[in-house]
Design a protein around this motif. Structure first.
Motif, mmCIF file in Angstrom:
data_model
loop_
_atom_site.group_PDB
_atom_site.id
_atom_site.type_symbol
_atom_site.label_atom_id
_atom_site.label_comp_id
_atom_site.label_asym_id
_atom_site.label_seq_id
_atom_site.Cartn_x
_atom_site.Cartn_y
_atom_site.Cartn_z
ATOM 1 N N LEU A 29 3.153 -2.101 -12.009
ATOM 2 C CA LEU A 29 1.946 -2.599 -11.355
ATOM 3 C C LEU A 29 1.035 -1.432 -11.029
ATOM 4 O O LEU A 29 1.486 -0.374 -10.568
ATOM 5 N N VAL A 30 -0.238 -1.622 -11.266
ATOM 6 C CA VAL A 30 -1.255 -0.623 -10.945
ATOM 7 C C VAL A 30 -2.331 -1.315 -10.116
ATOM 8 O O VAL A 30 -2.821 -2.386 -10.508
ATOM 9 N N ALA A 31 -2.657 -0.724 -8.988
ATOM 10 C CA ALA A 31 -3.640 -1.325 -8.082
ATOM 11 C C ALA A 31 -3.269 -2.778 -7.776
ATOM 12 O O ALA A 31 -4.126 -3.656 -7.687
ATOM 13 N N GLY A 32 -1.964 -3.024 -7.663
ATOM 14 C CA GLY A 32 -1.481 -4.335 -7.277
ATOM 15 C C GLY A 32 -1.385 -5.359 -8.388
ATOM 16 O O GLY A 32 -1.022 -6.510 -8.133
ATOM 17 N N GLN A 33 -1.673 -4.973 -9.637
ATOM 18 C CA GLN A 33 -1.656 -5.920 -10.739
ATOM 19 C C GLN A 33 -0.659 -5.494 -11.817
ATOM 20 O O GLN A 33 -0.571 -4.312 -12.158
ATOM 21 N N VAL A 34 0.083 -6.467 -12.357
ATOM 22 C CA VAL A 34 1.039 -6.170 -13.423
ATOM 23 C C VAL A 34 0.277 -5.808 -14.688
ATOM 24 O O VAL A 34 -0.570 -6.572 -15.161
ATOM 25 N N VAL A 35 0.577 -4.638 -15.248
ATOM 26 C CA VAL A 35 -0.120 -4.186 -16.461
ATOM 27 C C VAL A 35 0.838 -3.828 -17.592
ATOM 28 O O VAL A 35 0.404 -3.540 -18.710
ATOM 29 N N LYS A 54 -1.850 14.789 -7.352
ATOM 30 C CA LYS A 54 -3.122 14.080 -7.507
ATOM 31 C C LYS A 54 -3.293 12.996 -6.437
ATOM 32 O O LYS A 54 -4.208 12.175 -6.508
ATOM 33 N N ARG A 55 -2.351 12.946 -5.498
ATOM 34 C CA ARG A 55 -2.370 11.978 -4.401
ATOM 35 C C ARG A 55 -2.168 10.552 -4.900
ATOM 36 O O ARG A 55 -2.651 9.595 -4.310
ATOM 37 N N TYR A 56 -1.419 10.399 -5.999
ATOM 38 C CA TYR A 56 -1.075 9.064 -6.492
ATOM 39 C C TYR A 56 0.388 8.795 -6.173
ATOM 40 O O TYR A 56 1.257 9.616 -6.490
ATOM 41 N N LYS A 57 0.662 7.671 -5.578
ATOM 42 C CA LYS A 57 2.025 7.321 -5.221
ATOM 43 C C LYS A 57 2.633 6.408 -6.277
ATOM 44 O O LYS A 57 2.052 5.386 -6.634
ATOM 45 N N LEU A 58 3.792 6.789 -6.803
ATOM 46 C CA LEU A 58 4.539 5.957 -7.729
ATOM 47 C C LEU A 58 5.801 5.519 -7.001
ATOM 48 O O LEU A 58 6.685 6.331 -6.718
ATOM 49 N N LEU A 59 5.871 4.234 -6.692
ATOM 50 C CA LEU A 59 6.926 3.716 -5.835
ATOM 51 C C LEU A 59 7.816 2.748 -6.594
ATOM 52 O O LEU A 59 7.333 1.934 -7.397
ATOM 53 N N ALA A 68 10.647 -3.213 -9.354
ATOM 54 C CA ALA A 68 9.391 -2.951 -10.068
ATOM 55 C C ALA A 68 8.856 -1.594 -9.647
ATOM 56 O O ALA A 68 9.222 -1.047 -8.605
ATOM 57 N N TRP A 69 7.990 -1.036 -10.500
ATOM 58 C CA TRP A 69 7.313 0.226 -10.204
ATOM 59 C C TRP A 69 5.864 -0.056 -9.837
ATOM 60 O O TRP A 69 5.183 -0.824 -10.511
ATOM 61 N N TYR A 70 5.421 0.584 -8.754
ATOM 62 C CA TYR A 70 4.046 0.432 -8.288
ATOM 63 C C TYR A 70 3.334 1.782 -8.366
ATOM 64 O O TYR A 70 3.798 2.762 -7.779
ATOM 65 N N LEU A 71 2.228 1.814 -9.081
ATOM 66 C CA LEU A 71 1.335 2.966 -9.022
ATOM 67 C C LEU A 71 0.294 2.585 -7.983
ATOM 68 O O LEU A 71 -0.622 1.804 -8.241
ATOM 69 N N ASP A 72 0.514 3.084 -6.779
ATOM 70 C CA ASP A 72 -0.243 2.638 -5.609
ATOM 71 C C ASP A 72 -1.545 3.419 -5.499
ATOM 72 O O ASP A 72 -1.601 4.484 -4.885
ATOM 73 N N ALA A 77 -9.394 4.148 -9.089
ATOM 74 C CA ALA A 77 -8.643 5.321 -9.516
ATOM 75 C C ALA A 77 -7.558 4.978 -10.530
ATOM 76 O O ALA A 77 -6.775 5.847 -10.922
ATOM 77 N N ALA A 78 -7.505 3.727 -10.980
ATOM 78 C CA ALA A 78 -6.410 3.276 -11.840
ATOM 79 C C ALA A 78 -6.365 4.032 -13.165
ATOM 80 O O ALA A 78 -5.291 4.417 -13.640
ATOM 81 N N THR A 79 -7.512 4.265 -13.778
ATOM 82 C CA THR A 79 -7.535 4.956 -15.069
ATOM 83 C C THR A 79 -7.056 6.392 -14.933
ATOM 84 O O THR A 79 -6.202 6.853 -15.716
#
Length: 273
Positions: A29-35, A54-59, A68-72, A77-79
């Motif tokens: 999931l990226v920005a709350g959406q399954v991709v 880069k201050r991106y959280k991968l949870l 599931a994995w979340y790119l929070d 900033a998703a791209t």
């Protein structure tokens, strides 16, 4: 005309195009959406500090009651976040050939959420789109191409007149026009009877990331007549040669495994079988 060898090949090809994952996969999931999706444990193989810098959280959490994995990240900033993840995978030698080409990343509704490097789409289970063109001579023979031996995928195999990915910058008609020129040196506007013929769907494991990839792709194929006196002429160095074959010869060569799986299934769709 019946061709038992072709029909046998087709049954196997259709089964090959629709296969379950070879290993458990978890939604991405990226920005709350399954991709997309990733193989279980796959993202533990990279240095997550690249994302944290880069201050991106991968949870690693849950989605619909399953891991599931979340790119929070915020939607805007998703791209950048996905491409930072793609670069980390590349540096760990865990993705496909790097192409410096962005493909669209969509949610289940088909809405574009972001874009990402083409080399990372299979390991991230991102759905891709491709376009093929079946080109016929006025006498009914089919134009086919032999893929260059330097192609990263299926080098030296035969293909339709044109086959290529739909990039994030292209609409489907734009991809058809661009790829037809780059691969065959033909302008779509100069062809006759251009028509959308159908779709071929793929869902199957792929070898990227040491076998951790998963291909989810929709191919839209078109057919057209190449006018008398007009011949394809490759522009991008990715085609070794072209040939003009009777349909029965095409069937025989497809059945012999001389064509890519994608091209063979497109040709089967064109033949109505």
């Amino acid at each position: 005309m019946q061709n038992p060898a072709f029909e046998h090949w087709l049954a196997g090809a259709r089964a090959s195009a629709q296969q379950p994952s070879a290993q458990p996969r978890q939604p991405l999931l990226v920005a709350g959406q399954v991709v997309g999706s990733v193989a279980e444990g796959f993202l533990n193989k990279i240095g997550l500090h690249r994302l944290l810098d880069k201050r991106y959280k991968l949870l690693n959490s849950e989605h619909s009651g399953a891991p599931a994995w979340y790119l929070d990240v915020p939607m805007g900033a998703a791209t950048e976040a996905l491409n930072t993840l793609a670069a980390a995978l590349r540096d760990a030698d865990l993705c496909g050939p790097w192409r410096n080409e962005q493909l669209a990343v969509c949610n289940p509704a088909g809405e574009v959420v972001a874009t990402v490097e083409r080399g990372a789409v299979r390991v991230l289970g991102v759905t891709t789109r491709a376009v093929h063109l079946v080109g016929l001579a006025p006498d009914g023979r089919m134009w086919v191409q032999k893929r260059s031996m330097t192609k990263p995928n299926n080098p030296g195999l035969w293909d339709t007149l044109m086959g290529g990915m739909v990039s994030a910058a292209d609409s489907l008609p734009q991809a058809l026009a661009r790829e037809t020129w780059e691969e065959a040196g033909l302008r779509v506007g100069a062809l006759a009877d251009v028509a959308h013929g159908g779709q071929v769907l793929f869902s199957r494991p792929s070898r990227e990331g040491g076998g951790a990839g998963f291909m989810v792709e929709r191919i839209d194929w078109f057919c057209a007549q190449v006018p008398q006196g007009m011949e394809p002429d490759n522009q991008d160095g990715e085609v070794e040669c072209f040939d003009l074959l009777p349909l029965e010869v095409v069937r025989e060569r497809v059945a012999q495994g001389a064509f890519t799986l994608e091209a063979g299934l497109v040709i089967a769709g064109f033949l109505g079988v």
